[in-house]
Design an enzyme around this catalytic site. Structure first.
Site, PDB file in Angstrom:
ATOM      1  N   GLU A   1      94.987  38.090  45.063  1.00 45.88           N
ATOM      2  CA  GLU A   1      95.342  39.184  44.873  1.00 45.88           C
ATOM      3  C   GLU A   1      96.161  39.817  46.521  1.00 45.88           C
ATOM      4  O   GLU A   1      95.384  39.026  46.905  1.00 45.88           O
ATOM      5  CB  GLU A   1      95.296  40.299  44.350  1.00 45.88           C
ATOM      6  CG  GLU A   1      95.028  40.471  42.245  1.00 45.88           C
ATOM      7  CD  GLU A   1      94.050  41.569  42.139  1.00 45.88           C
ATOM      8  OE1 GLU A   1      93.947  42.629  42.850  1.00 45.88           O
ATOM      9  OE2 GLU A   1      93.634  41.609  41.165  1.00 45.88           O
TER      10      GLU A   1
ATOM     11  N   GLU B   1      87.201  40.956  38.631  1.00 42.35           N
ATOM     12  CA  GLU B   1      85.978  41.649  39.799  1.00 42.35           C
ATOM     13  C   GLU B   1      84.831  41.733  39.309  1.00 42.35           C
ATOM     14  O   GLU B   1      84.986  43.359  39.539  1.00 42.35           O
ATOM     15  CB  GLU B   1      87.382  42.797  40.785  1.00 42.35           C
ATOM     16  CG  GLU B   1      88.676  42.282  41.359  1.00 42.35           C
ATOM     17  CD  GLU B   1      89.093  43.603  42.558  1.00 42.35           C
ATOM     18  OE1 GLU B   1      89.066  44.716  41.914  1.00 42.35           O
ATOM     19  OE2 GLU B   1      90.237  42.978  43.503  1.00 42.35           O
TER      20      GLU B   1
HETATM   21  C1  GLA Z   1      92.203  45.125  42.671  1.00 37.62           C
HETATM   22  C2  GLA Z   1      92.092  44.699  40.326  1.00 37.62           C
HETATM   23  C3  GLA Z   1      93.748  44.864  40.298  1.00 37.62           C
HETATM   24  C4  GLA Z   1      94.398  46.234  40.752  1.00 37.62           C
HETATM   25  C5  GLA Z   1      93.680  46.552  42.611  1.00 37.62           C
HETATM   26  C6  GLA Z   1      94.877  47.211  42.719  1.00 37.62           C
HETATM   27  O1  GLA Z   1      92.007  43.913  43.216  1.00 37.62           O
HETATM   28  O2  GLA Z   1      91.606  43.366  40.398  1.00 37.62           O
HETATM   29  O3  GLA Z   1      93.786  45.055  39.314  1.00 37.62           O
HETATM   30  O4  GLA Z   1      93.439  47.027  40.407  1.00 37.62           O
HETATM   31  O5  GLA Z   1      93.186  46.131  42.778  1.00 37.62           O
HETATM   32  O6  GLA Z   1      94.861  47.128  44.463  1.00 37.62           O
END
Ligand code: GLA
Ligand code: ZN
Length: 680
Positions: free
Chosen positions: A309, A156
């Site tokens: 995710e 991210e």
């Molecule tokens: C993001 C991050 C993860 C985690 C999630 C929690 O997407 O990439 O490492 O922290 O949020 O929702």
């Protein structure tokens, strides 16, 4: 439409998610238990190594890969593939303390302390070389590991750094782009408030009043992230040229121009965390998610994308986050597949015991066993996805394009006026997307820089910034027979955010056959009415309500299909149409209620005979999305209502792919239920 699977040679949809064994190395029994639980949940892939730098290189140049060797070998034996992350998303303490330059500076030049994550300087030569080194070690060591299927670069990417290194790089970038200070000043309109620059060295980015400068900064930072990704990629491609790379995007996050960034990646992936059950209409949350899925589907249209995710249950970072209601884990997973994802992946497999994310939803909760509702739902979806490998290679063909541009979002957000609240660019795009979603009609959500040919209908809501060539390509699109819908707040500024002279909507004036003389900006409780012209071809409802934005339009070749009902511009056009070439261009001059938008697009859907995934109307809150693979056409029918519905199927006959039963006449769906149908 055929697409390349996200990971080479994939035979199964990917199912699994983030896995952090480095947090559990002191508990080998738990790591062993993880393998049993993964199998039980039909998990076939896990993402390993995100944030594992301190466990892989606990001191500078002292590498400890033995634990990762064991983890990867164990996973491989157990039947799981591995998405291996590079660890740059969070920096180890030794690195941040020994080399302060890797830590970011805030806009006022203050060096940040070591803390958190996603906060390294993108320019720092030290950080770049340390990342290149650890990536090379990882890639060399695991190049031939049979479990490895994909590289997950960092995590991210986000935010900005204003350190001296970044500022120096920015000034060089400006010089390369603008060649001379005069050109730059002209592009930035910086004589305004006497901020013309005497040299490139004078440039800082504190001043938010120079909009061209703000845009330049975001474009520079985009390229800086891209060049950082290239540094990460080089060793990966050297040792594993056969493996694709991705990084995980965050929805409509706009610090960087995501579609441009995607050019450095082989596969696009994103992290989807809709706020289910927060009191808003559930199907609208679903529609918004679908919109974003379609953005990612279209970012690399020839290759499937990955849902990198999602949470199996709740998040821990929203003000409140409710667990997904029974069925929603499955429904939201299938929704991603319906929109072209090759995966359903979770953050996270096992809930961490301490620190910031100890209350984030996971497949395996602190209780540690499989006898939880969430685990059971996850395992059931895993089993179902095992049956859905047939959709791999299947893409979506769409005759509707909706334009969504990152730089346009930047420019609208930074503008002072004509309206400073409820600008709602994304929400407006979504409002124009919704009627199609409710009808089960596929929409490509694309950038304005993309090819327009091949679409029957193109919708451009609030396209304030017209990048070079876009107006000409819109012209060609309509001339060739396309139907174009443009709304208020379009055609106002160029790529530097300099307003077009000669009247709005700038270079679209002739195509639309109008001139926007002024804009009325309405207050919270103020309304305008939009009254259809008698016999108007759009079959608009009697009177609809406009709010917030109302353009005062003069006709210059177009005809009015609806008129304003009140105020000094009563009787002026609120909706116009110009037929030109073989096509038609509409202008929607005001921000209208949903009934108007639905009526407009219902007419165009009929008029242009836009194909629905299922013939006929769908019940409200239900959508159908189609994925066309070599093995057939798969139609995902999804009920985002809490209550049961019956979906009429007209005369077509289908097989329910998941139950292998014939379906005829109507498809009953329970609340939050979904089915995958194949026409027979
Ligand atoms: C993001 C991050 C993860 C985690 C999630 C929690 O997407 O990439 O490492 O922290 O949020 O929702
Ligand atoms: Zn920096």
């Amino acid at each position: 439409m055929k697409v390349q699977p996200a990971t080479p040679g994939a035979k199964r949809l990917l199912y699994g998610g983030d896995y952090n064994p480095e947090q559990w190395l002191h508990a080998p029994d738990i790591l062993q238990e993880d393998l049993r639980l993964m199998k039980l949940a039909h998990i076939n892939v896990v993402t390993v190594g995100v944030f594992a730098w301190a466990s892989l290189e606990p001191q500078q140049d002292h590498f400890t890969f033995d634990w990762l060797d064991r983890v990867l070998d164990g996973l491989e034996k157990n039947g799981q593939k591995v998405i291996l992350a590079t660890p740059s998303g969070a920096k180890p303490n030794w690195l941040a303390l020994k080399y302060p330059e890797v830590r970011r500076c805030t806009a006022d030049g203050t060096r940040e302390p070591q803390q958190g994550r996603h906060n390294h300087c993108m320019t720092s030569p030290v950080y770049r070389s340390r990342v290149a080194l650890i990536n090379a070690k990882l890639a060399e060591r695991y190049a031939r590991h049979p479990a490895l299927i994909l590289w997950h670069i960092s995590n991210e990417f986000g935010g900005y750094c204003y350190c001296p290194l970044c500022m120096a790089a920015f000034r060089q970038w400006l010089e390369a782009r603008y060649q001379s200070v005069e050109n730059m000043n002209q592009a930035f309109w910086s004589k305004f408030w006497s901020h013309a620059f005497g040299s490139f060295d004078e440039v800082t980015v504190i001043d938010k009043s120079i909009h061209g400068l703000e845009l330049a900064w975001k474009r520079f930072m985009t390229e800086q992230v891209m060049s950082f990704i290239e540094v990460e990629k080089a060793p990966l491609k050297k040792f594993t040229p056969h493996l694709p790379v991705t990084t995980n995007f965050m929805g409509l996050y706009d610090a960087y121009d995501y579609p441009q960034m995607a050019q450095t990646l082989d596969v696009v992936s994103w992290d989807s965390y809709p706020h289910w059950h927060d009191g808003a209409c559930e199907w609208r949350t679903a529609c918004q998610t679908a919109f974003t899925h379609d953005i990612y589907r279209c970012m690399k249209p020839d290759r499937a994308w990955l849902l990198m995710e999602s949470t199996p249950s709740n998040t821990n970072w929203a003000p409140i986050s409710r667990p997904k209601r029974p069925g929603v884990l499955r429904l939201s997973g299938l929704q991603a597949i319906a929109h072209g994802s090759d995966s359903v992946l979770y953050f996270q497999f096992r809930k961490s015991r301490g620190s910031y994310e100890k209350f984030h939803g996971a497949v395996v909760d602190h209780v540690g066993h499989e006898h939880t509702r969430v685990f059971k739902e996850a395992a059931a979806l895993g089993a179902e996805l095992g049956e859905l490998g047939v959709v791999l290679g299947g893409g979506t063909s769409s005759q509707v394009a909706l334009l969504y541009d990152w730089p346009n979002a930047w420019a609208i957000a930074q503008a002072a006026g004509p309206r400073n609240m409820d600008k709602d660019y994304a929400a407006t795009c979504l409002a124009h997307y919704e009627p199609f979603w409710l009808s089960g009609i596929a929409v490509d959500v694309i950038e304005s820089t993309r090819d327009f040919s091949g679409y029957k209908l193109m919708v451009a809501p609030m396209l304030y910034m017209l990048r070079p060539g876009v107006a000409e390509r819109m012209q060609a699109f309509v001339a060739a027979g396309g139907t174009l819908v443009v709304t208020y707040m379009s055609g106002i500024a160029d790529e530097n955010d300099l307003c077009f002279l000669g009247g709005w909507p700038g270079p679209l004036k002739d195509l639309l056959g109008i001139w926007v003389q002024e804009q009325d900006i309405l207050g919270d409780h103020q309304k305008q009415s939009v009254v259809p012209v008698v016999g108007n071809p759009l079959a608009l409802p009697a009177v609809s309500q406009a709010r917030q934005y109302c353009d005062v339009v003069e006709l210059q070749g177009a005809e009015a299909l609806a008129l304003y009902g009140a105020d000094f511009y009563a009787g002026k056009p609120a909706v116009t149409r110009r037929r030109t070439g073989k096509g038609t261009a509409y202008y929607v001059a005001s921000r209208n209620d949903d009934a108007f938008t639905l009526a407009l697009y219902s007419h165009l859907i009929k008029d242009l005979a836009l194909p629905r995934a299922i013939p006929g109307e769908l019940p409200p809150g239900v959508t159908a999305q189609r994925r066309s693979a070599e093995s057939g056409e798969f139609i995902f029918v999804m009920n985002f209502n809490e209550v049961a519905v019956e979906v009429p199927l007209a005369t077509a006959q289908y097989r329910n792919v998941l139950t292998n039963r014939r379906v005829k006449g109507a498809l009953p769906l329970a609340g939050f239920d979904a089915a995958v149908l194949q026409a027979v």
